[in-house]
Design an enzyme around this catalytic site. Structure first.
Site, PDB file in Angstrom:
ATOM      1  N   GLY A 201     -72.732 -23.968 -18.576  1.00 23.94           N
ATOM      2  CA  GLY A 201     -71.982 -22.958 -17.826  1.00 23.94           C
ATOM      3  C   GLY A 201     -71.670 -21.803 -18.764  1.00 23.94           C
ATOM      4  O   GLY A 201     -71.596 -21.981 -19.975  1.00 23.94           O
ATOM      5  N   ASP A 202     -71.503 -20.620 -18.189  1.00 24.08           N
ATOM      6  CA  ASP A 202     -71.152 -19.456 -19.013  1.00 24.08           C
ATOM      7  C   ASP A 202     -69.697 -19.558 -19.455  1.00 24.08           C
ATOM      8  O   ASP A 202     -68.865 -20.099 -18.736  1.00 24.08           O
ATOM      9  CB  ASP A 202     -71.365 -18.161 -18.209  1.00 24.08           C
ATOM     10  CG  ASP A 202     -72.847 -17.823 -18.108  1.00 24.08           C
ATOM     11  OD1 ASP A 202     -73.584 -18.113 -19.070  1.00 24.08           O
ATOM     12  OD2 ASP A 202     -73.263 -17.291 -17.060  1.00 24.08           O
TER      13      ASP A 202
ATOM     14  N   GLU B 297     -84.105 -22.307  -5.100  1.00 28.04           N
ATOM     15  CA  GLU B 297     -82.698 -22.453  -5.495  1.00 28.04           C
ATOM     16  C   GLU B 297     -81.802 -21.733  -4.499  1.00 28.04           C
ATOM     17  O   GLU B 297     -82.083 -20.610  -4.107  1.00 28.04           O
ATOM     18  CB  GLU B 297     -82.496 -21.865  -6.899  1.00 28.04           C
ATOM     19  CG  GLU B 297     -81.043 -21.943  -7.361  1.00 28.04           C
ATOM     20  CD  GLU B 297     -80.873 -21.491  -8.799  1.00 28.04           C
ATOM     21  OE1 GLU B 297     -81.525 -22.059  -9.698  1.00 28.04           O
ATOM     22  OE2 GLU B 297     -80.080 -20.554  -9.018  1.00 28.04           O
TER      23      GLU B 297
ATOM     24  N   GLN C 263     -78.846  -5.665  -7.965  1.00 23.49           N
ATOM     25  CA  GLN C 263     -79.048  -7.093  -8.286  1.00 23.49           C
ATOM     26  C   GLN C 263     -79.730  -7.222  -9.650  1.00 23.49           C
ATOM     27  O   GLN C 263     -79.321  -8.013 -10.491  1.00 23.49           O
ATOM     28  CB  GLN C 263     -79.907  -7.740  -7.184  1.00 23.49           C
ATOM     29  CG  GLN C 263     -80.472  -9.098  -7.537  1.00 23.49           C
ATOM     30  CD  GLN C 263     -81.936  -9.260  -7.097  1.00 23.49           C
ATOM     31  OE1 GLN C 263     -82.541  -8.362  -6.520  1.00 23.49           O
ATOM     32  NE2 GLN C 263     -82.498 -10.408  -7.355  1.00 23.49           N
TER      33      GLN C 263
ATOM     34  N   LYS D  83     -81.255 -31.310 -26.457  1.00 16.30           N
ATOM     35  CA  LYS D  83     -80.975 -31.565 -25.031  1.00 16.30           C
ATOM     36  C   LYS D  83     -82.020 -32.535 -24.453  1.00 16.30           C
ATOM     37  O   LYS D  83     -81.683 -33.455 -23.715  1.00 16.30           O
ATOM     38  CB  LYS D  83     -80.977 -30.223 -24.289  1.00 16.30           C
ATOM     39  CG  LYS D  83     -80.546 -30.274 -22.886  1.00 16.30           C
ATOM     40  CD  LYS D  83     -79.905 -28.963 -22.399  1.00 16.30           C
ATOM     41  CE  LYS D  83     -80.767 -27.737 -22.436  1.00 16.30           C
ATOM     42  NZ  LYS D  83     -80.071 -26.547 -21.935  1.00 16.30           N
TER      43      LYS D  83
ATOM     44  N   THR E  44     -76.722 -24.475  -6.808  1.00 16.59           N
ATOM     45  CA  THR E  44     -75.950 -24.095  -8.000  1.00 16.59           C
ATOM     46  C   THR E  44     -74.529 -24.636  -7.929  1.00 16.59           C
ATOM     47  O   THR E  44     -74.049 -25.058  -6.866  1.00 16.59           O
ATOM     48  CB  THR E  44     -75.904 -22.561  -8.192  1.00 16.59           C
ATOM     49  OG1 THR E  44     -75.167 -22.001  -7.119  1.00 16.59           O
ATOM     50  CG2 THR E  44     -77.286 -21.965  -8.251  1.00 16.59           C
TER      51      THR E  44
END
Ligand code: FAD
Length: 288
Positions: free
Chosen positions: A109-110, A17, A211, A164, A48
């Site tokens: 999405g947040d 990713e 992180q 989903k 992303t």
């Protein structure tokens, strides 16, 4: 080619990713990363998408298109919906179609407290159904081995996950986790409720302390004692923590592949060096 069809081979699928560079960084930085990732021969690379509400941002589609045409690797374009109208999502889908990007990771999405949601899409399952109604796309979705942070509990979250999949998600990628037992318990539960699509395990190598603190706050992943001991022991040495983080991720992957996982999705954080170190260690086992 649809991503779900990669899982028909009798081996674990490996994907990487990347994220588009921030507006303050030159776009070229992503191409330096991709130049270094291409010979790792991933089955696909996902890109992303910002949840920020700027439907005119084409960076995900542009990078996905370059992954396909310049690098000859199958791309998976992420797409979030909570801050977009149906019309805006329709336009984004048209531009993906034009670029022949067929695989989409459909996400809610947040929820950002500073942006009021458009309320045309509340959940990823609605986006999945909408994309399927536009035809000619293959849709993937996200899943959460420890339950999504907004969910009442893991069983409720899995009920929603089933919606989903029933809406058309043909493949799932998991949130990161540091304790494989959560993933194994999750797989047992989802298979019991009749979710049969391939599920890739999301692995994030820890490369520095801040992180990991940020990620854990965001997604609520549990930290097993083995992991916290490692962080405490090496937190004062950036080099040592990176080495230990790579070894920890490799250890997780070896265990997952041994247990017959469908695939591994490596959150590279655009760090090609770390992705290379990990893939060098696992290529013999992942493709066996
Ligand atoms: P959903 O599947 O909609 O679930 C969100 C919450 O709603 C869950 O708690 C669920 O249980 C609940 N829910 C679902 N359906 C219903 C229903 N019918 N009724 C009641 N409750 C329901 N974010 C980005 O901004 N950009 C990215 O590119 C990105 N990529 C990601 C990739 C992966 C592999 C993963 C795991 C996450 C990614 N995210 C990304 C983060 C993601 O957007 C957030 O985790 C978000 O909060 C949830 O998205 P979702 O698609 O899983 O939502």
């Amino acid at each position: 080619m649809q991503i779900a069809s990669l899982f028909q081979k009798n081996r674990a699928v490996l994907s990487l990713e990347v994220f588009p560079p921030k507006k303050t960084s030159p776009i070229d930085t992503i191409y330096k990363t991709l130049d270094n990732l291409k010979d790792l021969q991933p089955d696909f690379i996902s890109v992303t998408y910002g949840a920020g509400g700027n439907a005119g941002d084409t960076s995900t589609a542009d990078i996905a298109s370059d992954i396909l045409y310049k690098y000859g690797i199958l791309p998976l374009a992420h797409l979030t919906c909570v801050n977009y109208s149906r019309q805006e999502i329709g336009q984004i889908l048209d531009s993906l179609k034009e670029k022949e990007i067929k695989n989409i990771l459909a996400l809610r999405g947040d929820i950002n407290p500073d942006i009021s949601p458009k309320k045309e899409f509340s959940y990823a399952s609605e986006l999945v159904a909408y994309i399927k109604s536009k035809g000619d796309f293959y849709v993937s979705g996200a899943c959460y081995p420890e339950g999504h942070v907004d969910a009442e509990d893991i069983d409720k979250d899995i009920e929603h996950l089933k919606l989903k999949v029933d809406a058309g998600a043909q493949h799932l990628i998991s949130q990161l986790f540091f304790d494989n037992d959560y993933f194994y318990r999750f797989i047992e539960k989802v298979r019991k409720v009749g979710i049969t699509v391939p599920i890739q395990a999301g692995i994030m190598p820890v490369i520095n302390k801040s992180q990991i603190e940020r990620m854990v706050t965001l997604c609520g992943a549990s930290l097993p004692p083995k992991f916290t001991k490692m962080m405490q022991r090496f937190e004062h040495s950036p080099e040592a923590i990176k080495e230990a983080g790579i070894a920890y991720a490799v250890d997780q992957i070896v265990d997952l592949v041994s247990q017959g996982v469908d695939g591994i999705h490596l959150y590279t954080m655009n760090n090609a060096y770390v992705a290379r170190r990990i893939t060098d260690c696992i290529k013999g086992i992942i493709h066996s």
